[in-house]
Each structure stands twice: as C-alpha cells, then as structure tokens.
Design an enzyme around this catalytic site. Structure first.
Site, PDB file in Angstrom:
ATOM      1  CD  GLU A 169      -2.683   1.189   2.567  1.00 17.51           C
ATOM      2  OE1 GLU A 169      -3.848   1.603   2.514  1.00 17.51           O
ATOM      3  OE2 GLU A 169      -2.142   0.793   3.612  1.00 17.51           O
ATOM      4  NE  ARG A 186       2.900  -8.485  10.973  1.00 16.27           N
ATOM      5  CZ  ARG A 186       2.098  -7.606  11.550  1.00 16.27           C
ATOM      6  NH1 ARG A 186       0.985  -8.010  12.116  1.00 16.27           N
ATOM      7  NH2 ARG A 186       2.389  -6.322  11.554  1.00 16.27           N
ATOM      8  CE  LYS A 221       2.709   0.953   6.032  1.00 17.23           C
ATOM      9  NZ  LYS A 221       1.877   1.072   4.813  1.00 17.23           N
TER      10      LYS A 221
END
Length: 757
Positions: A196, A416, A426
C-alpha cells in the site's frame, strides 16, 4: 582470531568455545560444512581442542601455573579413555578431594586448567552420570556448577544450542522449499507483491517481497509489483517512489509495475454483477453496530433487500450523494459462520477524498478483500503469497473468485516476521518520527528497509535469513542475533581493516628504537583477502594508544604492536586519578608475537604530513524497553531513555578514501558502515551488530555523549575527548563473598577436629 566449527563436531570442544567466549577475543562461527574445529590465529590454523585452549588462555592471561596447568591438560586427555567404573570413580575422587578447599583447580582465579577439565567432563556421559546421580562428589559438582553459572559460559552454551536449532530449522527449510509451490509449472508461475503506498517498507515487507521474487525466479516466471491504492485517505504518490527505492535497496525489481486503480472500472462492473446475482447487498448499518452484529452472528436489517434497491443505493454511493455516503456494499456469504471473516464482509465503501491517480472520478472504492482476488485473477497471478494472519480470510478470497466466476489462484501461506524490541506498526513508527526521537524513516534504529540498510545489514544476509525462515507457520518474535550473525559471515571476508583509537584519555607512547622520521609502508587492507586492496600505514617514534590498553600494561611486559612487532614496556606514568598519562617502550622486533598476551592497535602521532582523521563512532540501543508491546500498552511508557551513543575517536588516514555506505572493520572494535561526513566535518561510522549476545543486549545503563578534558601529547598536539571505553573481560566474583572462608573439615574417611577452633 576466529573459531570455526560444526555443531556435529565430536567430541564437542566445549572448552574451546567456553574460553573463547570468556576472553571475548575470538569470534565463534558455526559452519555445518566443516569437520572438527579450527582456530585462525595470526595467519595459522590450529585444530586440536587442547592447543586452542592453550593459545586462547595465553592470549587472555589465563594460562596459570605452567607446570600444574600442563598436568591438567594431560589429565583431560585421559577422561574419554576411561571406561571402567573403578577408574572413573578414582579420577572423580581425586578431583573432588583437590577441590574441597579450592574454588579453582590452579591458583585463586579461573585458568585454562578449569576450562580443559570442565570441557572433558562435559562430553563424558559416564562422568556426568556419576556426578548427577551420586552424592559423594559434592565439591567437584559445586565446581562444575560454578563454571557453568558464569555469564560467559552460559552465553557459549546458548550459542551452541541456538546453532543446533538453526541447523535443524535449515534442514526443515530446505525440505519445505524442495516441495516448492503447489500446482506450479515451469515458466508459468506469476507472483505479486502488493504494498500500500502509504509509508516506507519495513523488514516485514522485505520477507514478502523476497519470497515472491524467489519463487518467480525458481520457476522462471514473473513477479508483479502492484500498488494497492484503494484508500485515498492514507495514500500519496511520493510513497510509490520511496517504495520502489526501498525495493531497489533489496535488489528486487518486478517484471511489471501496476496499480489496483488501473482496474477500477472492471472492479466496478464486477460489483454490479455480484449485486445482480444476489450475492451482495447495500447496507447503512452504523459501523459500531455492524461490528457488534457480525460478532454475535446477527443478520443486517438490509440483508434481504431487493436487487433493485441494492443497485439504487450503489448508484447513490457512486455519485457520492449525502444519501450514498451512508451506505456500503457487503458480500452475502454468511451471518453466523464460525470463521468471522465470512460474516458478510464489506466490499465497497464511499470516500470523497480525491485519489492521487484518478482524481475525483470515483467516490467509491473497493476494499482490499474484494479487489485483491479480482486483480490477482485479471493479472494472471498463479500463486498469491500471503502471511498466515490472512489465513481466516483465505476462504473469503476463494469465495470471491467463485462468486464472480473468475480464474482460480493458489494461495501459499508464510509466517509474519516480527522481532523482539521492534515495532512494525506504521502508526507507532510515525509517533517516533513526529516526536523527534529518531532522525527520520531511515534512522538506524528503525526496522524500515532504509534503516536496517543504513545500519549495515546486507541484501545477501537479509535474503539468506528470509529464506531460512522458509514456509514456517510459527508466529513468534525472533531474536536479532541470527540475522546479524549471518550478516557478519557475509561482510567479514570482504570488509577492509582499519584502526581507530578512542580520544578520551588516550596515551602517547615514546618508542625507543622507532624511526627517527616517519616511515610509510604499504600493507594489505585484509590479510586473508588481497583483492580488498592495500593501505598506507605510518610508523613513527611516538604513537597513540587507548587508555584501556595502556592501563592494562605491566611494567617490563612485552606486548605486540599489530603490524609492527613486539615492544617492551619500560616506564609508565600515571596521573592523580590513576589514568596513564604517558608510556615508554623499547622496540623488540626479535620477540615472538605468539608468546605475548596483548596484541594492540595503535596510531602514529599526527603531523601536518601525516594527519589522523577525526571520526565519530555511533552505536544504538533498541527504541523500546519491552520485548513485545501489547495493544493496551502506552508506547510512551516503554521508550528507551537514551538509544544513541557516540564516541569521539581518531582513525588512520586511510578511511578518507571511503565512500558513504562502505562497510569496514575497525580492528579490535567491530564492524562499521561509513555514514558520511557530519556538519562538524567529522566522519561518522555506525557500528554493525555482529550477532553476539553482548553486543545485542540493552545499553540502557550506558551514558550518552560525554565531554572530558583531552590529554596533552609530548609534542603539544591535543586530542579531543570521547566516552570511556568499557572493559572487554567478564568479571568473576568470588563465590564465597569477600569474607575469609571458614572451611569445613571433611575427608570422607573419619571425623577430624576443626583446626581453626
């Protein structure tokens, strides 16, 4: 010095790794492709365990009484040869009696004798069995327990255990990758990496990107880099450029770059199609209420609205009318499926913010869960690699494909990536940037691609580490030691060697027999790799050494000046504080460097013709003090008070030839990456962790920037100040405390009156 060995070495050289870790003078490298154990020492290789221990003991000042120590070395050789129980018990009895009133085998401090005997017993199962199961060798057992309780020995044993675990993991990984991707065909595999464009890539993204490229190349296929730009609220065009730059730093290049927004028209048409098929509906339920209803398995009041009503609401959404923005489109999958990802997820919603690529053309945008399977199918993706946090949504992914009648895509799950003391969110990383705790998104303390590359992590090491994780499904917070240990193996063979000396309390040494005028010699930058190039080393009759080295010298001690030869300490002057202020040495080039305990780096006294370079050595701590933050934790409560440390130092002039990003080794200090020239004109070098536990431990107790007075050399040249370097040796405390020990008389034969009463 470095030790290379395999975890399968038999008998395992416990004594070698123990004394190597204790002295902190040797790097230990586990390599499963080698046989036995090898010590690289001053250009020679030593492969016998007892010889390695003897060399390291001499280098670390642990040789002890030579006659007594030699006897224990001979005794250690007999341990593995004893098989008869009476012989084993006789040796155990002898050692136990000897240790009845002693802490160590020879003298009052630990010596090579302790390491060699401990190591020989450690690999003798029968000896260990008698010690653990019997009660008659309490002194020997106490001694064994004390040796193993030392911090350095625990670190050595932990590194061995970790190496065995890594070996097992690597074997499992190799088998997992050998299976490859399901339904994969040579030349027909297409993968995609869909970031993204809302921020910088971090180390977690690196794993996904590298695995996608790995499989594409494995099958001679293609990889697509696709920007998932379905949320104009968070996305900006500039982030696309930074993401491509981050991927370039990883040597990752896609065969094609696309955007989800390239397919907005087709996705819209498919939304109309799925509504008309009765498999989606419009809903204006408030967000909190919708979340509650989905959790309880309650159907929406609009779930059974007519197709006409649903299409009418979708049209209102498309034009962004006040009525339309209240609505969303939900897939009609299930109300109460145990997999909550299947409970009528939202697939379209309104957003009136202009898109950075399409402007104000659209007022509606598909969710990732709807757009991803559609674009994967349209772009010919054969295998979608997803972290297993999406596993519950895999069924949703396949439902979308089937409901729309599109070409199928195989899904391949992987775990992950997360690390201790590390934030990948973030939002939380933004907090550190916004509050000025870090210098930006490329700060060496950040887990961003830019941050870890600036810290000195190589692409080769990162790739090896990612592939070593393989198809693992385990969700764990990893230690940083393995990735930095791999990195060290990558950089060590090619990193040029230079010297640096901490400025604080540095000492000028007069060398009797040194050159009357400066002499310059050309030496290899890397003694084992001539391809690295050459450097110029200046020799003068006055040299500079660090206070830590100077204070360790004994009067009349013979030491080795690296790349020069031996010298004998003739005089040492100390100041009121106990610091050494000056030294005089006699050059003794006929001396044998193998017999000296101390090999030190040094720098020639600076002059106009041969100046030294002012450098700053930077080191970093973790940004947070807790291994893993919970959702309820307030990040402000766990910020490391000081996480950047600076040492001012001199370096030899050869470092002036470096370019930003070059990786070097300052010998006896560690590996560094050149970070460029600061505003004050000093060259800045960032320490690269080497995977050792001591270097990865928290530095919270270490001071930050320290300013002190500089020493005045004999010639009047001054040196700047820097932090006091810490000792590189482990401190061994007396196990019985500082008070005199009152021994208990026990001979195991008959009662004897206490001679101290």
């Amino acid at each position: 010095m470095s030790i290379t060995l395999s975890t399968k070495t038999s008998p395992f050289p416990y004594a070698s790794i123990a004394i190597a870790t204790y002295t902190q003078k040797v790097d230990i490298n586990y390599d499963e492709s080698v046989d036995g154990v090898t010590l690289d020492f001053e250009g020679s290789q030593i492969s016998a365990n007892d010889e390695i221990v003897a060399v390291l003991a001499n280098a670390g000042g642990l040789a002890g009484d030579s006659v007594k120590t030699a006897a224990y070395f001979e005794l250690a050789k007999t341990v593995p040869t004893l098989t008869a129980i009476p012989d084993i018990l006789a040796l155990l009895d002898s050692l136990d009696n000897h240790l009845a009133y002693r802490t160590f085998l020879v003298g009052h401090d630990i010596t090579a004798a302790d390491f060699i005997i401990w190591g020989s017993i450690k690999v003798a199962p029968k000896f260990i069995g008698f010690l653990k199961n019997g009660q008659q060798h309490v002194h020997l057992l106490r001694w064994m327990s004390h040796i193993e309780s030392l911090e350095s020995i625990q670190a050595a044993l932990a590194s061995f255990t970790a190496a065995k675990a890594n070996k097992a993991r690597s074997n499992k990984t190799a088998a997992g990758f050998a299976l490859g991707l399901q339904n994969a065909k040579e030349g027909q595999v297409v993968t995609r990496f869909p970031p993204e464009p809302s921020g910088y890539l971090h180390i977690g993204h690196a794993k996904a990107a590298m695995l996608n490229q790995y499989f594409a190349k494995m099958y001679n296929g293609k990889m697509i880099i696709r920007f998932d730009d379905t949320n104009p609220t968070k996305e900006r065009a500039e982030f696309e450029e930074t993401i491509l730059q981050d991927l370039e730093l990883l040597n990752i290049r896609g065969d094609k770059i696309t955007h989800t927004s390239d397919y907005f028209d087709q996705i819209y048409d498919l939304a109309i199609q799925i509504i008309k098929s009765g498999k989606a509906y419009a809903d204006d339920t408030e967000q909190l209420q919708m979340r509650e209803e989905r959790g309880k398995g309650v159907a929406s009041a609009h779930r059974d609205d007519s197709i006409e009503d649903n299409l009418r609401h979708f049209e209102e959404m498309k034009i962004g009318s006040p009525e339309g923005v209240r609505w969303c489109i939900r897939a009609k999958i299930s109300v109460d499926n145990q997999n909550k990802a299947l409970r009528d997820p939202v697939i379209y919603r309104c957003n009136l913010i202009p898109h950075h690529r399409t402007g104000d053309k659209w007022k509606i945008y598909p969710t990732y869960d709807f757009a991803c399977p559609i674009v994967d199918s349209l772009e010919g993706v054969s295998h979608a690699l997803r972290t297993n946090e999406y596993r519950e949504r895999n069924a949703q992914y396949q439902w979308m494909i089937k409901a729309l009648g599109m070409r199928g895509v195989d899904i391949w799950d992987f775990s992950r990536l997360s690390f201790i003391y590390t934030l990948l969110s973030k939002r939380k990383l933004h907090w550190f940037v916004d509050n000025g705790i870090v210098g930006g998104w490329d700060d060496p303390r950040f887990p961003t691609i830019r941050g870890i590359r600036r810290r000195g992590l190589t692409v080769d090491a990162l790739s090896q580490f990612m592939l070593a994780q393989g198809p693992s499904q385990a969700i764990v917070s990893l230690e940083w030691d393995m990735i930095w240990a791999i990195n060290k193996k990558v950089i060590d063979p090619v990193a040029p060697r230079f010297w640096a000396s901490v400025k604080q309390n540095s000492v000028f040494v007069t060398i009797n027999g040194g050159p009357s005028a400066p002499e310059v010699k050309t030496l290899p930058r890397h003694k084992k790799n001539p391809d690295v190039g050459e450097k110029r080393t200046v020799f003068t009759s006055t040299i500079l050494v660090e206070q830590e080295d100077a204070i360790s010298f004994d009067d009349q001690e013979e030491i080795t000046l690296m790349d020069w030869g031996n010298a004998i300490v003739r005089s040492k002057t100390t100041g009121p504080s106990g610091d050494v202020t000056s030294l005089t040495m006699d050059l003794h080039l006929e001396g044998d460097f193998r017999k000296t305990k101390k090999k030190i780096t040094w720098l020639a006294q600076p002059s106009n013709d041969y100046p030294l370079v002012d450098v700053t050595l930077l080191d970093y701590d973790y940004l947070i003090t807790k291994k893993k933050l919970e959702e309820t934790d307030d990040i402000k409560d766990f910020v490391t008070p000081v996480s950047e440390f600076r040492e001012e130092a001199f370096a030899d002039a050869n470092v002036s030839t470096l370019t930003k990003g070059d990786i070097i080794q300052f010998e006896r200090k560690g590996y560094f990456i050149f970070d460029g020239t600061a505003e004050d004109g000093k060259l800045e070098f960032i320490r690269i962790p080497d995977g050792r536990a001591a270097n990865l431990a928290s530095k919270a107790g270490k001071p930050g920037v320290v300013t002190v007075e500089a020493p005045v050399p004999p010639s009047g040249t001054t040196a700047d100040a820097g932090p006091v370097p810490s000792s590189t040796m482990y401190k061994v405390e007396k196990i019985y405390g500082e008070e005199p020990v009152k021994p208990v008389s026990t001979t195991k034969m008959y009662t004897v009156a206490n001679v101290y009463e």
